[in-house]
Design a protein around this motif. Structure first.
Motif: not given
Length: 66
Positions: A30-36, A38-42, A46-52
């Motif tokens: 999802c981080a490198v997707c050319k056409t992000p 809403a579901r992928g960005l969300r 959430s994966m950037r949170q510690p312990g996710a």
């Protein structure tokens, strides 16, 4: 058949319809997707949170029909 009566149309059953299949992608995809989307960005946020712990998210761009 009598005159004036139309034949009943056969209703498509669940097995007759096209099935869509979406691949599960992880946050690095999802981080490198050319056409992000809403579901992928969300999911990415959430994966950037510690312990996710992520299990992936269905990607609409990988849709295939069976």
């Amino acid at each position: 058949m009598a005159k004036g009566k139309a034949a009943k149309k056969k209703q498509p059953t669940a097995s007759d319809r096209k099935r869509t299949v979406l691949k599960l992608v992880l946050s690095d995809t999802c981080a490198v997707c050319k056409t992000p989307c809403a579901r992928g960005l969300r999911y990415l946020a959430s994966m950037r949170q510690p312990g996710a712990v992520g299990r992936g998210v269905p990607c609409i761009l990988t849709r295939t029909y069976l």
